[in-house]
Scaffold this motif. Sequence first.
Motif, short mmCIF file in Angstrom:
data_model
loop_
_atom_site.label_atom_id
_atom_site.label_comp_id
_atom_site.label_asym_id
_atom_site.label_seq_id
_atom_site.Cartn_x
_atom_site.Cartn_y
_atom_site.Cartn_z
N ASN A 193 1.17 -0.95 -0.39
CA ASN A 193 -0.30 0.14 -0.05
C ASN A 193 0.64 1.08 0.24
OD1 ASN A 193 -2.17 -2.16 0.28
ND2 ASN A 193 -2.55 -0.74 2.15
N THR A 194 0.50 2.65 -0.69
CA THR A 194 1.10 3.46 -0.90
C THR A 194 0.65 4.40 -1.17
OG1 THR A 194 3.14 2.25 -2.44
CG2 THR A 194 3.29 4.16 -2.37
N GLU A 195 0.63 5.75 -0.53
CA GLU A 195 1.09 7.10 -0.76
C GLU A 195 1.59 7.45 -1.32
OE1 GLU A 195 -1.69 8.62 1.77
OE2 GLU A 195 -1.08 8.25 3.07
N GLY A 196 0.71 8.82 -2.91
CA GLY A 196 2.02 10.13 -3.00
C GLY A 196 1.02 11.37 -3.48
N THR A 197 1.63 12.26 -3.45
CA THR A 197 1.09 13.89 -4.68
C THR A 197 2.29 13.88 -5.89
OG1 THR A 197 2.94 14.77 -3.20
CG2 THR A 197 0.99 14.20 -2.37
N THR A 212 -7.18 -1.01 -5.50
CA THR A 212 -7.85 -0.31 -5.78
C THR A 212 -6.39 0.70 -6.06
OG1 THR A 212 -9.39 -1.30 -4.14
CG2 THR A 212 -9.43 1.21 -5.10
N PHE A 213 -7.38 1.58 -7.42
CA PHE A 213 -6.19 3.38 -7.43
C PHE A 213 -6.85 4.21 -6.84
CE2 PHE A 213 -4.33 5.62 -11.08
CZ PHE A 213 -2.87 6.36 -10.03
N LYS A 214 -6.55 5.19 -6.19
CA LYS A 214 -7.73 6.05 -5.74
C LYS A 214 -6.61 7.60 -6.13
CE LYS A 214 -10.51 4.28 -2.25
NZ LYS A 214 -11.39 4.05 -0.83
#
Length: 108
Positions: free
Chosen positions: A71-75, A96-98
Amino acid sequence: MNPVSVTYPASATGAQTPISIDWRIAPVNVGYAVIFNAGASGSVTVDHTYDNVNDPSVTPVWFSSSAITANTEGTITVPYQFVRITVGSLAGGTLTFKLNQATQIGTT
């Protein structure tokens, strides 16, 4: 751009459908999350292009992130026109890609 959430099945492979970013909003400020849902494992990249993928006279040049395996998040703060997920491998569940883009409310 409205918030986007796309879930890919374990059978998904390769480059997925591009998602447009409103590159005209300044500053560009898009948050993204790559989520391996319960039991899923694999390797994906987040790709971006400065090109209009809907223009048949243009062959888009895609740039890819490093492999993502958790799981990864970014900007995104650069005015790309489109982003997409490329699935190298996915097993045991879905991915899932959000995307969520901030806008400037009340400006003209």
